[in-house]
Design a protein around this motif. Structure first.
Motif, PDB file in Angstrom:
ATOM      1  N   GLY A  66      78.236 -78.830   0.262  1.00  0.00           N
ATOM      2  CA  GLY A  66      78.524 -80.251   0.149  1.00  0.00           C
ATOM      3  C   GLY A  66      77.356 -81.167  -0.131  1.00  0.00           C
ATOM      4  N   GLU A  67      76.125 -80.743   0.184  1.00  0.00           N
ATOM      5  CA  GLU A  67      74.960 -81.583  -0.079  1.00  0.00           C
ATOM      6  C   GLU A  67      73.844 -80.764  -0.731  1.00  0.00           C
ATOM      7  OE1 GLU A  67      74.480 -84.685  -0.023  1.00  0.00           O
ATOM      8  OE2 GLU A  67      76.269 -85.354   1.048  1.00  0.00           O
ATOM      9  N   CYS A  68      73.149 -81.386  -1.682  1.00  0.00           N
ATOM     10  CA  CYS A  68      71.962 -80.764  -2.275  1.00  0.00           C
ATOM     11  C   CYS A  68      70.804 -81.043  -1.332  1.00  0.00           C
ATOM     12  CB  CYS A  68      71.687 -81.328  -3.673  1.00  0.00           C
ATOM     13  SG  CYS A  68      70.244 -80.593  -4.468  1.00  0.00           S
ATOM     14  N   SER A  69      70.735 -80.242  -0.281  1.00  0.00           N
ATOM     15  CA  SER A  69      69.725 -80.423   0.759  1.00  0.00           C
ATOM     16  C   SER A  69      68.780 -79.222   0.774  1.00  0.00           C
ATOM     17  CB  SER A  69      70.392 -80.570   2.131  1.00  0.00           C
ATOM     18  OG  SER A  69      71.047 -79.363   2.483  1.00  0.00           O
ATOM     19  N   LYS A 101      70.120 -75.759  -9.957  1.00  0.00           N
ATOM     20  CA  LYS A 101      68.851 -75.873 -10.680  1.00  0.00           C
ATOM     21  C   LYS A 101      67.660 -75.635  -9.758  1.00  0.00           C
ATOM     22  CE  LYS A 101      69.980 -79.905 -12.474  1.00  0.00           C
ATOM     23  NZ  LYS A 101      69.866 -81.188 -13.217  1.00  0.00           N
ATOM     24  N   ALA A 102      67.739 -76.190  -8.552  1.00  0.00           N
ATOM     25  CA  ALA A 102      66.647 -76.016  -7.592  1.00  0.00           C
ATOM     26  C   ALA A 102      66.513 -74.559  -7.167  1.00  0.00           C
ATOM     27  CB  ALA A 102      66.875 -76.914  -6.380  1.00  0.00           C
ATOM     28  N   VAL A 103      67.635 -73.916  -6.890  1.00  0.00           N
ATOM     29  CA  VAL A 103      67.611 -72.500  -6.489  1.00  0.00           C
ATOM     30  C   VAL A 103      67.035 -71.635  -7.614  1.00  0.00           C
ATOM     31  CG1 VAL A 103      69.045 -70.512  -5.867  1.00  0.00           C
ATOM     32  CG2 VAL A 103      69.524 -72.759  -4.868  1.00  0.00           C
ATOM     33  N   ALA A 104      67.470 -71.893  -8.846  1.00  0.00           N
ATOM     34  CA  ALA A 104      66.960 -71.138  -9.997  1.00  0.00           C
ATOM     35  C   ALA A 104      65.452 -71.310 -10.145  1.00  0.00           C
ATOM     36  CB  ALA A 104      67.673 -71.585 -11.274  1.00  0.00           C
ATOM     37  N   TYR A 105      64.983 -72.528  -9.914  1.00  0.00           N
ATOM     38  CA  TYR A 105      63.541 -72.799 -10.005  1.00  0.00           C
ATOM     39  C   TYR A 105      62.764 -71.998  -8.968  1.00  0.00           C
ATOM     40  CZ  TYR A 105      59.269 -75.349  -8.775  1.00  0.00           C
ATOM     41  OH  TYR A 105      57.987 -75.680  -8.435  1.00  0.00           O
ATOM     42  N   TYR A 106      63.212 -72.043  -7.721  1.00  0.00           N
ATOM     43  CA  TYR A 106      62.484 -71.341  -6.661  1.00  0.00           C
ATOM     44  C   TYR A 106      62.565 -69.820  -6.812  1.00  0.00           C
ATOM     45  CZ  TYR A 106      61.812 -75.747  -4.168  1.00  0.00           C
ATOM     46  OH  TYR A 106      61.427 -77.016  -3.811  1.00  0.00           O
ATOM     47  N   CYS A 107      63.689 -69.345  -7.374  1.00  0.00           N
ATOM     48  CA  CYS A 107      63.865 -67.900  -7.553  1.00  0.00           C
ATOM     49  C   CYS A 107      63.353 -67.417  -8.916  1.00  0.00           C
ATOM     50  CB  CYS A 107      65.336 -67.524  -7.388  1.00  0.00           C
ATOM     51  SG  CYS A 107      65.978 -67.780  -5.724  1.00  0.00           S
ATOM     52  N   GLN A 108      62.938 -68.360  -9.757  1.00  0.00           N
ATOM     53  CA  GLN A 108      62.384 -68.057 -11.082  1.00  0.00           C
ATOM     54  C   GLN A 108      63.370 -67.267 -11.943  1.00  0.00           C
ATOM     55  OE1 GLN A 108      58.538 -66.243  -9.979  1.00  0.00           O
ATOM     56  NE2 GLN A 108      57.570 -68.211 -10.458  1.00  0.00           N
ATOM     57  N   ILE A 109      64.591 -67.783 -12.027  1.00  0.00           N
ATOM     58  CA  ILE A 109      65.630 -67.181 -12.856  1.00  0.00           C
ATOM     59  C   ILE A 109      66.267 -68.274 -13.721  1.00  0.00           C
ATOM     60  CG2 ILE A 109      66.130 -65.261 -11.283  1.00  0.00           C
ATOM     61  CD1 ILE A 109      68.510 -66.835 -10.202  1.00  0.00           C
ATOM     62  N   VAL A 136      71.805 -88.674   2.918  1.00  0.00           N
ATOM     63  CA  VAL A 136      70.851 -89.765   2.659  1.00  0.00           C
ATOM     64  C   VAL A 136      69.790 -89.277   1.684  1.00  0.00           C
ATOM     65  CG1 VAL A 136      69.166 -91.352   3.673  1.00  0.00           C
ATOM     66  CG2 VAL A 136      71.263 -90.776   4.921  1.00  0.00           C
ATOM     67  N   PHE A 137      69.503 -90.071   0.659  1.00  0.00           N
ATOM     68  CA  PHE A 137      68.498 -89.699  -0.336  1.00  0.00           C
ATOM     69  C   PHE A 137      67.146 -89.428   0.312  1.00  0.00           C
ATOM     70  CE2 PHE A 137      64.915 -91.212  -2.951  1.00  0.00           C
ATOM     71  CZ  PHE A 137      64.996 -90.312  -4.013  1.00  0.00           C
ATOM     72  N   GLU A 138      66.496 -88.316  -0.117  1.00  0.00           N
ATOM     73  CA  GLU A 138      65.171 -87.976   0.396  1.00  0.00           C
ATOM     74  C   GLU A 138      64.100 -88.003  -0.685  1.00  0.00           C
ATOM     75  OE1 GLU A 138      65.316 -84.270   2.545  1.00  0.00           O
ATOM     76  OE2 GLU A 138      66.122 -85.243   4.343  1.00  0.00           O
ATOM     77  N   GLU A 139      64.341 -87.282  -1.799  1.00  0.00           N
ATOM     78  CA  GLU A 139      63.305 -87.210  -2.824  1.00  0.00           C
ATOM     79  C   GLU A 139      63.866 -86.648  -4.125  1.00  0.00           C
ATOM     80  OE1 GLU A 139      60.317 -84.165  -2.104  1.00  0.00           O
ATOM     81  OE2 GLU A 139      61.700 -83.119  -0.752  1.00  0.00           O
ATOM     82  N   TYR A 140      63.087 -86.814  -5.205  1.00  0.00           N
ATOM     83  CA  TYR A 140      63.374 -86.168  -6.479  1.00  0.00           C
ATOM     84  C   TYR A 140      62.537 -84.890  -6.563  1.00  0.00           C
ATOM     85  CZ  TYR A 140      65.475 -90.564  -8.130  1.00  0.00           C
ATOM     86  OH  TYR A 140      66.261 -91.676  -8.284  1.00  0.00           O
ATOM     87  N   LEU A 141      63.180 -83.798  -6.964  1.00  0.00           N
ATOM     88  CA  LEU A 141      62.462 -82.552  -7.234  1.00  0.00           C
ATOM     89  C   LEU A 141      62.382 -82.394  -8.747  1.00  0.00           C
ATOM     90  CD1 LEU A 141      61.233 -79.793  -6.406  1.00  0.00           C
ATOM     91  CD2 LEU A 141      63.571 -78.871  -6.410  1.00  0.00           C
ATOM     92  N   PHE A 142      61.178 -82.590  -9.300  1.00  0.00           N
ATOM     93  CA  PHE A 142      60.996 -82.470 -10.740  1.00  0.00           C
ATOM     94  C   PHE A 142      60.739 -81.006 -11.090  1.00  0.00           C
ATOM     95  CE2 PHE A 142      59.971 -86.888  -9.811  1.00  0.00           C
ATOM     96  CZ  PHE A 142      60.729 -87.534 -10.776  1.00  0.00           C
ATOM     97  N   LEU A 143      61.536 -80.488 -12.018  1.00  0.00           N
ATOM     98  CA  LEU A 143      61.510 -79.079 -12.367  1.00  0.00           C
ATOM     99  C   LEU A 143      60.723 -78.865 -13.657  1.00  0.00           C
ATOM    100  CD1 LEU A 143      65.309 -78.534 -11.660  1.00  0.00           C
ATOM    101  CD2 LEU A 143      63.408 -78.001 -10.119  1.00  0.00           C
TER     102      LEU A 143
END
Length: 366
Positions: A66-69, A101-109, A136-143
Motif C-alpha cells: 500500500g505504500e512506497c516506503s 523501480k526502487a527495488v530494481a535499482y537496489y537489486c540491480q535488475i 506522509v512524504f519523506e523524500e525523492y529517490l533519484f535513480l
C-alpha cells in the motif's frame, strides 16, 4: 550547467498489450517478480500468467502493501533474492511503480512498468517518491536510469475508474507550468541538468493535448469508451508528462502537493488531485494574468478536477491548520525553491487561500 534529457528505453501503448508482457520480459530475463495489488491480480493475474506460460518465462507474484516506503522496498528486496528473480515488474498504479523501480535499482535488475491506470506520470521516470508507512512524504529517490519498458494497455486503462484518469490529467497539467518556472529560474531538474528546449516543448505539447482532448476524453471515459481522445490523454498523462516533468523540472505544484500530505484528511485524495490544487496555487504565486488563470481554471472544472480545499476534504481552513502545509511545502530539499523568485510559507499560505477562493467562485460557491 548543461541541459539533460532522459526517457524510458521503450514505451509501448495500445490495446491488449498486456497479452504481450511475457514476450517483453523474455527479452530482459528469465524470472520476474511481479508486484501487484490483490484486486489487480484478480483482474489481470490470469492474463499475465498466460502470457508468461506462452513465452516460457517464470513469474512470481507478490501483493503490494500500500505504500512506497523503505520497509516495503526492503521486504521486496528479500523476495527478489530468495526467488533469484532477474527482472522486476510493477503492475497497477503510481506507488506500485515507484516501489518496483526502487527495488530494481537496489537489486540491480531491469524493470518493467505496466500501468492499469493513467493516474500519474510516474511510469516513465527515473524517480521514486518515498513515503512513510503512514503515507506522509519523506523524500525523492533519484535513480540512475529510467524503466527498461513502459507498457500501456489502453483497453484496460479506458475501463479503469474515471476519477483516476482525471487525476492523471491533474498531475499532467502541472508539467508545463513547472517546466516553465524551472526554465525561467535555470533550476536543476530531476534529470540532473537545466531545462532544454526539447523538454520544454514536450511539456507544452502535454499542456496543449490536455486542453484540446481532456474534456472530450472525459465524456468518453464516463461510458468506458477508448476513443482517439482517450488514447491521446493516456499518452499525455504518462509519456508527455513523464518526460516533461523529469527533464523539465518540478516547482511549486508538486511541493504544495507534498505539503498537503501532512493533513490526514487528504490521504484519501489521489496524487494528481492534490497536485492540481498545487498548480492552481503556483499560478496564484506567479500572479499570472486573470485571463490565463480563468482559462486554466475553467478547464480544471470541465474535466472534474478539485479546485477548492473542501473538494480535497479540508474543512478547517484556519491559519493553524493550513500553515503546516505551507511550511512543509517550503522544506529546504523540496522543489518550491525552483520557482524564479523566493517563496516563503506566508506566501504559500496566502496563495492557497486565494486559490481556494478562485476555485469556489468558479464553481459558484463564492
Amino acid at each position: 550547467m548543461s541541459t539533460v534529457f532522459i526517457s524510458p528505453s521503450k514505451y509501448v501503448q495500445g490495446p491488449n498489450e498486456m497479452d504481450n508482457i511475457g514476450s517483453y520480459t523474455k527479452q530482459l530475463g528469465k524470472k520476474a517478480l511481479c508486484l501487484i495489488s490483490k484486486g489487480g491480480y484478480k483482474r489481470q493475474g490470469n492474463q499475465i500468467e498466460k502470457s508468461f506460460e506462452k513465452n516460457e518465462v517464470q513469474v512470481v507474484f507478490d501483493y503490494f502493501n500500500g505504500e512506497c516506503s523503505k520497509n516495503e522496498i526492503n521486504r521486496l528486496k528479500e523476495i527478489v533474492k530468495e526467488n533469484q528473480c532477474d527482472v522486476m515488474i510493477g503492475v497497477g498504479g503510481g506507488k506500485i511503480f515507484d516501489t518496483a523501480k526502487a527495488v530494481a535499482y537496489y537489486c540491480q535488475i531491469p524493470v518493467i512498468v505496466a500501468p492499469t491506470i493513467a493516474s500519474t506520470d510516474a511510469p516513465c521516470s527515473a524517480l521514486s517518491v518515498i513515503y512513510s508507512d503512514e503515507g506522509v512524504f519523506e523524500e525523492y529517490l533519484f535513480l540512475p536510469s529510467n524503466p527498461n519498458l513502459v507498457l500501456m494497455d489502453t483497453d484496460i486503462i479506458a475501463k479503469s475508474p474515471v476519477r483516476l484518469t482525471v487525476a492523471g490529467m491533474g498531475d499532467a497539467m502541472a508539467t508545463y507550468f513547472e517546466a516553465r518556472a524551472c526554465y525561467k529560474s535555470g533550476a536543476l531538474t530531476c534529470a540532473g541538468g537545466k531545462v532544454g528546449v526539447a523538454a520544454l516543448g514536450i511539456a507544452k505539447l502535454c499542456f496543449d493535448t490536455l486542453i484540446e482532448e481532456g474534456p472530450k476524453a472525459r465524456v468518453a471515459l464516463d461510458v468506458g469508451a477508448c476513443t482517439k481522445s482517450v488514447e491521446k490523454i493516456i499518452e499525455a498523462n504518462t509519456l508527455l508528462s513523464g518526460i516533461g516533468f523529469e527533464s523539465g523540472g518540478l516547482a511549486g505544484a508538486h511541493a504544495i502537493h507534498n505539503g498537503l500530505t501532512v493533513l490526514e484528511e487528504c490521504h484519501s485524495m489521489n496524487h494528481g488531485e492534490k497536485v492540481n490544487f498545487g498548480t492552481l496555487t503556483q499560478l496564484v504565486l506567479e500572479n499570472i494574468k486573470e485571463e490565463e488563470l480563468n482559462y486554466v481554471l475553467s478547464w480544471m472544472v470541465s474535466v472534474g478536477l478539485p479546485v477548492t480545499l473542501e473538494q480535497l476534504g479540508i474543512e478547517d481552513t484556519s491559519r493553524e491548520h493550513l500553515m503546516p502545509v505551507a511550511i512543509a511545502a517550503c522544506a529546504e530539499n523540496d522543489t518550491l525553491h525552483n520557482m524564479p523568485f523566493e517563496v516563503n510559507p506566508e506566501m504559500v499560505y496566502n496563495a492557497m487561500l486565494a486559490a481556494d477562493a478562485y476555485g469556489r467562485k468558479k464553481i459558484g460557491l463564492f
